[in-house]
Scaffold this motif. Structure first.
Motif, PDB file in Angstrom:
ATOM      1  N   ASP A 224       0.722  -1.180   0.051  1.00  0.00           N
ATOM      2  CA  ASP A 224      -0.055   0.012   0.083  1.00  0.00           C
ATOM      3  C   ASP A 224       0.858   1.189   0.083  1.00  0.00           C
ATOM      4  OD1 ASP A 224       0.979   0.312   2.506  1.00  0.00           O
ATOM      5  OD2 ASP A 224      -0.905  -0.377   3.483  1.00  0.00           O
ATOM      6  N   ASN A 228       3.331  -1.154   3.411  1.00  0.00           N
ATOM      7  CA  ASN A 228       2.743  -2.465   4.339  1.00  0.00           C
ATOM      8  C   ASN A 228       2.252  -3.231   2.992  1.00  0.00           C
ATOM      9  OD1 ASN A 228       3.139  -1.186   6.750  1.00  0.00           O
ATOM     10  ND2 ASN A 228       1.224   0.073   6.441  1.00  0.00           N
ATOM     11  N   TRP A 229       2.673  -4.502   3.257  1.00  0.00           N
ATOM     12  CA  TRP A 229       1.819  -5.729   2.387  1.00  0.00           C
ATOM     13  C   TRP A 229       0.729  -5.875   2.585  1.00  0.00           C
ATOM     14  CZ3 TRP A 229       4.365  -7.514  -1.578  1.00  0.00           C
ATOM     15  CH2 TRP A 229       5.501  -7.190  -2.125  1.00  0.00           C
ATOM     16  N   VAL A 230      -0.008  -5.915   1.604  1.00  0.00           N
ATOM     17  CA  VAL A 230      -1.601  -6.514   1.625  1.00  0.00           C
ATOM     18  C   VAL A 230      -1.894  -7.050   0.324  1.00  0.00           C
ATOM     19  CG1 VAL A 230      -2.223  -4.105   2.638  1.00  0.00           C
ATOM     20  CG2 VAL A 230      -2.235  -4.292  -0.017  1.00  0.00           C
ATOM     21  N   ASP A 232      -4.770  -7.697  -2.448  1.00  0.00           N
ATOM     22  CA  ASP A 232      -5.892  -7.174  -3.173  1.00  0.00           C
ATOM     23  C   ASP A 232      -6.629  -8.444  -3.856  1.00  0.00           C
ATOM     24  OD1 ASP A 232      -5.380  -4.590  -2.539  1.00  0.00           O
ATOM     25  OD2 ASP A 232      -4.091  -4.519  -4.343  1.00  0.00           O
ATOM     26  N   SER A 265      -6.557 -10.548   9.989  1.00  0.00           N
ATOM     27  CA  SER A 265      -6.787  -9.367   9.832  1.00  0.00           C
ATOM     28  C   SER A 265      -8.252  -8.953  10.408  1.00  0.00           C
ATOM     29  CB  SER A 265      -6.763  -8.669   8.703  1.00  0.00           C
ATOM     30  OG  SER A 265      -7.054  -7.232   8.555  1.00  0.00           O
ATOM     31  N   GLU A 284      -9.549  -5.418   0.109  1.00  0.00           N
ATOM     32  CA  GLU A 284      -8.122  -5.530   0.498  1.00  0.00           C
ATOM     33  C   GLU A 284      -8.077  -6.138   1.754  1.00  0.00           C
ATOM     34  OE1 GLU A 284      -5.126  -1.978  -0.028  1.00  0.00           O
ATOM     35  OE2 GLU A 284      -5.776  -2.015   2.145  1.00  0.00           O
ATOM     36  N   SER A 286      -5.881  -6.684   4.594  1.00  0.00           N
ATOM     37  CA  SER A 286      -4.587  -5.954   5.419  1.00  0.00           C
ATOM     38  C   SER A 286      -4.270  -6.571   6.740  1.00  0.00           C
ATOM     39  CB  SER A 286      -4.829  -4.402   5.397  1.00  0.00           C
ATOM     40  OG  SER A 286      -5.778  -4.218   6.309  1.00  0.00           O
ATOM     41  N   ALA A 294       2.130 -12.625   2.774  1.00  0.00           N
ATOM     42  CA  ALA A 294       1.110 -11.837   1.703  1.00  0.00           C
ATOM     43  C   ALA A 294       1.100 -12.922   0.341  1.00  0.00           C
ATOM     44  CB  ALA A 294       1.507 -10.647   1.347  1.00  0.00           C
TER      45      ALA A 294
END
Length: 510
Positions: A224, A228-230, A232, A265, A284, A286, A294
């Motif tokens: 993002d 930070n790793w997210v 999608d 999350s 998303e 997160s 991720a």
């Protein structure tokens, strides 16, 4: 004669291109080392042949989906054997392939403290939990719970600080095995946070699931704006409707994203907005995710859940030392045998032996380029000791093709014909024999490849590949090379080493 020079250009040109690109054969587990895991259905669970086949496909896609190449995934009985060359840590491989990937989206009822086992009484069942205390509920039914959009804050909203419900101190969290039970998604459960140190609560009390992970069409790991790793996710059309209905009902409340019995999350639904709006099929995921976590989650979401839980029967890291020693010994034996064969054909067929030597070099160059190129795809098996054996066996098949042709030429020469008049008749007769022999060998290789398992498939693949190549080389290289030598009067009539001397012919071309 054009085909002769085209074959030389293709063979040595492809070899040069492959070496320049830094490509090499994709070595198998016994040569490169790596990890091997044997999976079997969890205790007490039965699995059908169809479910086993689906599990095999999903595991293969998971491994390939995170960039691990060269994996061999195969079914033996009721077990799935996974071999991945180059992976030194078997535990890392286990995380990729053995997860049931049971992804659920659950609304949060309240937070819970870390579990403490009761000293004097039996713990409460994790599958039969009480309701949250009203004052601790993280829902709009609790008057103390409010979420207010506030653009001036860093988060963009302000939420009430509701503490964990002490009622759940002695209520255990659900385990990953319990989470895999078919009735659990429709029950309320207590689950631990994936990373309690960075989560608002150590554990969460969750309502029944409102959507499953199989409604995710595809997913990808990205970063993002804050780095930070997210993950999608794009939802299916059905999933998009389910998600919109659930988020509208639980607007401004927590929605937990749960994977295999852990909350990875638990964001608040659109906390920076005053009014709910549609997600349009895009979500998303997160949380405190590392890049590897991720990537793994994205692979799980994209390639699906295993139909039944699998447990590890054995897992081990394999050293390439033994395989390397066997390879050196095998190649040494093969080269020694090849040297003896070449000495024989040079002594027996004289100048025609140079055709054999050059032809084997052409075959070797093409095979190296083909095997190296196929190693960068999922088409060919890994090149292991069985594949080396298949190539060594193919040397005999290739050499036989030359000997059959030369012996046919000898027969023609013994009948009184000159070298030139022997060429067409000799090749026509030899070609039928070579084609019949290679067809039988190729058919055997194909049957072995589709009916056998394990390293035998590698043997069959490389034997079939080299046999098919022998047919091509015989027609496009051997035939014109012999023609080129035999039509040169000087090369044909040379004493002791000429073509005519090697064939025992009485005359030379006119």
């Amino acid at each position: 004669m054009i085909s002769l020079f085209v074959m030389l250009a293709i063979s040595f040109g492809s070899l040069f291109a492959t070496l320049s690109a830094g490509w090499s054969p994709k070595l198998g587990l016994d040569l490169a080392g790596g990890a091997e895991v044997v999976l079997t259905p969890a205790k007490g669970r039965t699995i059908s042949a169809a479910q086993l086949s689906v599990s095999e496909t999903i595991i293969r896609e998971r491994v390939q989906g995170i960039g691990v190449s060269g994996a061999t995934v195969q079914i033996q009985g009721s077990q799935i054997i996974v071999q991945v060359p180059g992976v030194k840590n078997a535990r890392a491989l286990l995380k990729i392939i053995s997860s049931t990937a049971q992804l659920l989206f659950r609304p949060v009822e309240c937070g819970a403290p870390a579990y403490v086992k009761p000293a004097n009484k039996k713990p409460v069942s994790a599958l039969n939990i009480p309701f949250c205390t009203p004052a601790n509920q993280l829902t709009l039914r609790n008057p103390s719970y409010q979420v207010t959009p506030e653009p001036s804050t860093a988060a963009g909203y302000v939420a009430s600080n509701i503490g964990p419900d002490a009622k759940f101190l002695n209520v255990p969290s659900i385990t990953s095995d319990q989470d895999a039970l078919p009735q659990v998604p429709s029950k309320s459960v207590v689950e631990s946070a994936f990373d309690p140190s960075s989560s608002q609560y150590a554990r969460y009390v969750l309502f029944p699931a409102v959507m499953r992970g199989n409604e995710v069409a595809n997913a990808s790991a990205t970063q993002d704006q804050l780095g930070n790793w997210v993950v999608d996710c794009n939802l299916t059309s059905t999933g998009s409707k389910q998600w919109d209905a659930a988020t509208k009902q639980y607007f401004h409340e927590y929605m937990a994203i749960e994977l295999d019995g852990q909350v990875i999350s638990a964001p608040i639904i659109q906390p920076t907005q005053s009014v709910w709006t549609s997600f349009n099929g895009s979500v998303e995921v997160s949380g405190s995710l590392s890049q590897s976590q991720a990537n793994l989650l994205a692979a799980d979401l994209t390639y699906g859940s295993l139909p039944v839980p699998l447990q590890v029967l054995t897992s081990e890291s394999v050293s390439p030392t033994l395989g390397h020693a066997a390879l050196v010994a095998g190649l040494g034996a093969g080269l020694a045998g090849l040297a003896l064969v070449l000495l024989y054909v040079l002594f027996y067929y004289r100048l025609l032996g140079a055709v054999v030597l050059t032809g084997l070099a052409v075959t070797a160059a093409i095979l190296w380029a083909l095997i190296s190129a196929l190693g960068r795809t999922s088409v060919a098996p890994s090149f292991d000791l069985a594949g080396v054996t298949g190539l060594i066996v193919s040397i005999g098949i290739t050499t036989d093709s030359y000997i059959v042709y030369f012996e046919r030429l000898k027969d023609e020469a013994r009948s009184g014909r000159t070298v030139r008049t022997s060429l067409d008749r000799g090749f026509a007769s030899a070609w039928r024999t070579v084609l019949a022999a290679d067809t039988v060998s190729l058919l055997a290789a194909v049957l072995l490849f589709f009916l056998a398992v394990g390293s035998v498939r590698g043997f069959a693949f490389f034997l079939g590949l080299s046999t098919l190549l022998d047919v091509i080389v015989t027609w496009f290289f051997t035939r014109p090379a012999v023609y080129l030598l035999a039509r040169n009067e000087r090369l044909t009539s040379m004493r002791r080493i000429g073509v005519a001397s090697g064939l025992g012919a009485r005359g030379v071309p006119a």
